[in-house]
Motif scaffolding. Structure first.
Motif, short mmCIF file in Angstrom:
data_model
loop_
_atom_site.label_atom_id
_atom_site.label_comp_id
_atom_site.label_asym_id
_atom_site.label_seq_id
_atom_site.Cartn_x
_atom_site.Cartn_y
_atom_site.Cartn_z
N GLY A 1 0.83 -1.19 0.00
CA GLY A 1 0.00 0.00 0.00
C GLY A 1 0.86 1.24 0.00
N ALA A 2 0.26 2.35 0.44
CA ALA A 2 0.97 3.64 0.47
C ALA A 2 0.60 4.38 1.75
CB ALA A 2 0.63 4.47 -0.75
N VAL A 3 1.51 5.23 2.19
CA VAL A 3 1.30 6.04 3.38
C VAL A 3 1.10 7.48 2.93
CG1 VAL A 3 2.27 6.80 5.57
CG2 VAL A 3 2.74 4.48 4.75
N TYR A 4 0.03 8.11 3.43
CA TYR A 4 -0.31 9.47 3.04
C TYR A 4 -0.41 10.36 4.28
CZ TYR A 4 -1.70 7.45 -1.45
OH TYR A 4 -1.71 6.81 -2.65
N ASP A 5 -0.17 11.61 4.04
CA ASP A 5 -0.49 12.66 5.01
C ASP A 5 -1.45 13.59 4.29
OD1 ASP A 5 -0.69 14.62 6.87
OD2 ASP A 5 1.47 14.98 7.09
N GLY A 6 -2.74 13.27 4.42
CA GLY A 6 -3.73 13.95 3.61
C GLY A 6 -3.62 13.45 2.18
N THR B 1 4.32 5.11 11.52
CA THR B 1 4.73 6.32 12.22
C THR B 1 5.45 7.22 11.23
OG1 THR B 1 5.02 5.08 14.28
CG2 THR B 1 6.06 7.24 14.14
N SER B 2 4.93 8.43 11.05
CA SER B 2 5.53 9.36 10.08
C SER B 2 6.80 9.97 10.67
CB SER B 2 4.53 10.45 9.72
OG SER B 2 4.27 11.28 10.86
N ALA B 3 7.51 10.71 9.82
CA ALA B 3 8.76 11.32 10.25
C ALA B 3 8.53 12.34 11.35
CB ALA B 3 9.45 11.97 9.06
N ASP B 4 7.35 12.96 11.40
CA ASP B 4 7.06 13.96 12.43
C ASP B 4 6.27 13.38 13.59
OD1 ASP B 4 4.70 13.55 11.17
OD2 ASP B 4 4.36 15.64 10.59
N GLY B 5 6.18 12.04 13.67
CA GLY B 5 5.59 11.41 14.84
C GLY B 5 4.11 11.10 14.74
N GLN B 6 3.46 11.40 13.62
CA GLN B 6 2.05 11.04 13.48
C GLN B 6 1.93 9.53 13.26
OE1 GLN B 6 1.33 13.97 10.23
NE2 GLN B 6 -0.46 14.52 11.45
N THR B 7 0.84 8.95 13.74
CA THR B 7 0.68 7.49 13.65
C THR B 7 -0.70 7.13 13.09
OG1 THR B 7 -0.19 7.32 15.89
CG2 THR B 7 2.20 7.10 15.62
N ALA B 8 -0.75 5.96 12.54
CA ALA B 8 -2.02 5.38 12.11
C ALA B 8 -1.91 3.87 12.30
CB ALA B 8 -2.32 5.72 10.64
N ASP C 1 -3.49 6.70 6.15
CA ASP C 1 -3.44 8.17 6.17
C ASP C 1 -3.19 8.63 7.60
OD1 ASP C 1 -3.70 10.86 5.86
OD2 ASP C 1 -5.61 10.78 4.79
N VAL C 2 -2.00 9.13 7.88
CA VAL C 2 -1.68 9.56 9.25
C VAL C 2 -2.45 10.81 9.62
CG1 VAL C 2 0.60 8.48 9.25
CG2 VAL C 2 0.36 10.83 8.42
N ALA C 3 -2.88 11.60 8.63
CA ALA C 3 -3.65 12.81 8.95
C ALA C 3 -5.04 12.44 9.43
CB ALA C 3 -3.74 13.73 7.72
N ALA C 4 -5.61 11.36 8.87
CA ALA C 4 -6.97 10.97 9.26
C ALA C 4 -7.00 10.17 10.54
CB ALA C 4 -7.61 10.14 8.14
N ALA C 5 -5.83 9.69 11.00
CA ALA C 5 -5.81 8.82 12.17
C ALA C 5 -6.32 9.52 13.43
CB ALA C 5 -4.40 8.29 12.41
N SER C 6 -6.12 10.83 13.49
CA SER C 6 -6.53 11.55 14.71
C SER C 6 -8.04 11.66 14.83
CB SER C 6 -5.90 12.95 14.71
OG SER C 6 -6.33 13.68 13.56
N THR C 7 -8.78 11.44 13.72
CA THR C 7 -10.23 11.56 13.76
C THR C 7 -10.94 10.24 13.56
OG1 THR C 7 -10.26 12.04 11.38
CG2 THR C 7 -10.13 13.92 12.90
N ALA C 8 -10.16 9.15 13.34
CA ALA C 8 -10.79 7.84 13.14
C ALA C 8 -10.24 6.86 14.16
CB ALA C 8 -10.51 7.33 11.72
N PRO C 9 -11.07 5.98 14.70
CA PRO C 9 -10.58 4.99 15.67
C PRO C 9 -9.52 4.10 15.05
CG PRO C 9 -12.99 5.04 15.61
CD PRO C 9 -12.52 5.87 14.47
#
Length: 777
Positions: free
Chosen positions: A38-43, A88-95, A112-120
């Motif tokens: 797959g792929a890892v996205y930030d938004g 875990t992204s380079a700036d510490g975001q996780t999914a 998507d590490v950006a969506a992880a903060s709003t999704a369980p």
């Protein structure tokens, strides 16, 4: 944006087009593993420099994947199961996502590490406290393989009484399971059972001598492997990739269970009492007694940790005891009194024991080692039924020994899989009552119809080879045989998952070397069989106790042949765009002694063919040239077994809901050594026949009433019922075998192409009208 898709079944091996609705995926499948990518996205931006791990929930085994500059990652060589995937992204975001991957499939999971903060983090998973016990299983529709996965839940819950896990292969379209009182076989695509191949944890279980397809399954009513040790398996009926070998119709690849971080065990008992089964109507009408019929199966399995998250064990044992009815009866009931001691019903027992054990060791995050062993033994009493006395029974025995050592090493940009395995499978048919000679009771026809105008035709005219029927056979069986295959196989597979050039490539290549040995001994007719006139005609011998003839087969030396097998392949799953993927591969197989390549045609056969060729006004048919079959021990091995494989899939609208796919391929199977063995065996195997009369007069053995052929006889002496009395007669009796020739440029049987069409919907709802055509040379 988070998408998950697990590729499960699809297309065939030839020019094919199909429309599919559902989720899509791609990349390579393996004999005993699965793939996640797959792929890892930030938004909307690809996240480079992220770290991705996949932790198997049941064992704690951890795998790590490299994330490329475009945000893509690939996990190759994962065991089928449920995984907790964390990024875990380079700036510490996780999914985090929990998914379930099936055997041989390719799952696509975008995070998507950006969506992880709003999704369980565990959306779509089932939780008990803090433990995720299951992940989402989503069906795939884009792959060049036509495949059906059979899960452990199906194996455990679908009803069957034989506990042969291969019975569930019938869930795959085009697969047929055939079972009778003596054996169970699996076939596909309208071809024979020999055209399939079975892999267990990547180990090739092909029957190399017999025709049953699976080693140890031919002429067996048992199971080739303990069902309780099977985690799941996959049936590929069309367009299998270049890594798969020696099959013309279908591939069945199974993965065994492993221990986990918790102790788990199970046990089962199946019992069928004789009183629960009614007597069959035919034997009841005949007045026969009801024979005992009992079935008992039991077994257990246990697995658990030796070292948490590192070392686990698993073991299984299964036992099968079965008695079936065997009925000996006469169609000509006027002779019941003569054979009274041999008539009636009896039970023929079958016994099987199977042991399986496995150790799994996660050495570190990069290395994994598995060692497994299996032992199976079975015995079946059969052959005492119909117009055969219980004394005619034979003992069929089988034994399997298997060892499998597999090692995985995950590098920064590659996966290497090394395996060495050993398989020994034997089959023996032995005579139970070898000390008792055989007795066949027959009725003879009048050789010349009575014609009042021709006095010489009146009365019974005796020709020993003009027989109406066999009434009954008793005494020891005549035939015995022993067949054994051994193979030691070394295999290495290398996967490079994320090469970039005009898209993304997953390259897989491998090599195999197998040292095989075939031992075949056939003792046909080695227990003498005497033939009796049941009507005791005065024109013959006037007695039911004086035989008219005896048959005894000639001993033939066994064949002991070695064969070296090489297999090479490379395949490329090329994702050109998000819509288009090509699956390209080629395989080459070679055997140096598959068809008696080291066999020299005996001089007796050479001289016979030359004598036929020199007959006046005779020539062989245009399609037969003796020089094409005469071998000097240097018969060339077939070297042209190149097998290109091609597949494609195109996501028409880019929404993974409408996919066009197709494929083409060529597949080489192999011929069992039983075929080549006949070239060594048949010219020298024949029965010697001696004719008996009361006074030693010649008797008619052929010809016609106008031109009869007479043969000499021997005056009967009861001493001929003993080996000491009979052996001198047989030593002086002539005989001749059958010439069986193999062409020097014999080729392995290829098959292909095939065509299929499949439509599948979303949310596990599917409609799959399919049509396929296969050409087999």
């Amino acid at each position: 944006m988070r998408k998950f898709n697990t590729r499960s079944t699809a297309l065939a091996a030839a020019s094919a087009l199909a429309i599919a609705a559902g989720f899509a995926g791609a990349a390579s499948a393996q004999n005993a593993t699965t793939t996640l990518r797959g792929a890892v996205y930030d938004g909307a931006t690809a996240e480079a420099g992220a770290q991705v791990t996949a932790t198997e929930v049941a064992t704690g085994y951890v795998a790590r994947a490299r994330v490329g500059a475009d945000g893509r990652y690939v996990f190759s060589g994962l065991r089928p199961g449920t995984y907790r995937v964390q990024v875990t992204s380079a700036d510490g975001q996780t999914a985090e996502e929990t998914v379930t991957l099936a055997l041989g499939q390719v799952g696509t999971l975008n995070l998507d590490v950006a969506a992880a903060s709003t999704a369980p983090a565990t959306s779509g998973a089932t939780e008990l406290g803090d433990i995720v016990v299951t992940g989402r299983r989503v069906f795939e529709v884009r792959t060049p393989e036509v495949a059906t996965n059979v899960t452990q839940q199906q194996i455990n819950n679908l009803p069957q009484i034989s506990r042969n896990f291969l019975n569930f292969a019938a869930l795959a379209p085009g697969l047929r399971v055939r079972e009778d009182d003596t054996e169970r076989t699996i076939s596909a695509g309208g071809q024979t059972a020999q055209a399939i191949n079975v892999f267990i944890d990547g180990q090739n279980r092909k029957s190399l001598i017999n025709d049953g397809g699976v080693a140890g399954q031919d002429d067996s009513r048992g199971t080739p492997f303990p069902q309780g040790a099977v985690q799941e398996f996959r049936v590929i009926s069309q367009n299998f990739k270049a890594e798969y070998e020696q099959a013309g119709s279908a591939i069945i690849t199974a993965v065994t269970r492993s221990g986990t971080n918790e102790f788990h065990g199970d046990a089962f008992v199946f019992y069928q009492d004789p009183d629960w089964i009614a007597q069959d109507e035919i034997s009841e009408r005949r007045g026969a007694e009801k024979a005992p019929l009992k079935r008992l199966q039991y077994g257990a399995s246990l697995g658990g940790p030796i070292i948490q998250d590192r070392l686990h064990f698993f073991g299984a044992y299964e036992r099968k005891d079965e008695d079936r009815i065997s009925q000996s009866f006469l169609n000509r009931t006027e002779y019941n009194d003569f054979f009274a001691a041999d008539l009636g019903t009896t039970s023929t027992p079958y016994e099987q024991d199977i042991f399986f054990g496995k150790l799994s060791w996660q050495i570190n995050d990069r290395q994994r080692l598995e060692l497994s062993a299996e032992y199976k033994t079975e015995e079946d009493i059969r052959g005492a039924s119909g117009q055969n006395a219980p004394s005619r029974a034979a003992r069929n025995s089988g034994e399997n020994k298997a060892f499998n050592l597999r090692h995985q090493y995950q590098g920064d940009r590659f996966l290497n899989e090394f395996a060495i395995d050993y398989l020994q499978s034997s089959y023996e048919q032995s005579v139970i009552n070898g000390g008792d000679y055989g007795r066949r009771y027959v009725i003879f026809r009048d050789n010349v119809p009575n014609d009042p105008a021709i006095p010489s035709t009146l009365g019974f005219q005796y020709n020993i080879n003009n027989r109406d029927s066999t009434i009954f056979t008793a005494g020891g069986r005549a035939d015995a045989q022993f067949l054994e295959q051994k193979s030691t196989t070394i295999r290495n597979d290398l996967t490079i998952p994320d090469l970039s050039w005009m898209g993304t490539h997953t390259i897989k290549m491998g090599a195999k070397y197998s040292m095989q040995n075939y031992f075949v001994q056939k003792d046909f007719g080695r227990n003498p069989t005497f033939i009796y006139d049941i009507e005791a005609r005065p024109e013959i011998n006037g007695s039911r106790t004086i035989p008219v003839a005896v048959d005894l087969g000639v001993a033939v030396p066994p064949a002991d042949a070695d064969n070296n097998v090489i297999g090479l392949y490379i395949q490329d799953d090329w994702q050109i765009t998000d819509k288009l993927e090509l699956n390209l591969g080629i395989r080459w197989d070679y055997e140096d002694n598959a068809v008696n390549n080291d066999y020299r045609t005996p001089d007796s056969i050479r001289n016979m063919l030359a004598a036929i060729q020199n007959l006046p006004n005779y020539d062989f048919p245009s399609y037969f040239n003796p020089a094409d079959y005469i071998s000097d021990g240097n018969r060339p091995a077939f070297k042209e077994a190149f097998q290109p494989r091609f597949g494609f899939s195109y996501d028409v609208f880019g929404d993974e809901r409408t996919v066009l796919f197709g494929g083409a391929g060529r597949y080489y199977d192999r011929i069992g050594f039983n075929f080549a063995f006949d070239e060594r065996f048949k010219p020298f195997q024949y029965n010697k026949t001696i004719y008996f009369t009361v006074d030693g007069r010649p008797i008619q053995t052929g010809g016609s009433a106008a031109s009869p052929i007479f043969s000499p006889t021997v005056a009967w002496n009861p001493a001929y019922l003993t080996p000491a009395g009979l052996d001198p007669l047989l030593a002086a009796s002539p005989g001749a075998g059958e010439v069986f020739l193999v062409k020097n440029n014999f080729e392995a049987p290829p098959s292909g192409p095939s065509i299929i069409m499949r439509v599948q919907g979303v949310d596990s709802r599917s409609a799959s009208p399919t049509g396929a055509a296969v050409r087999r040379s």
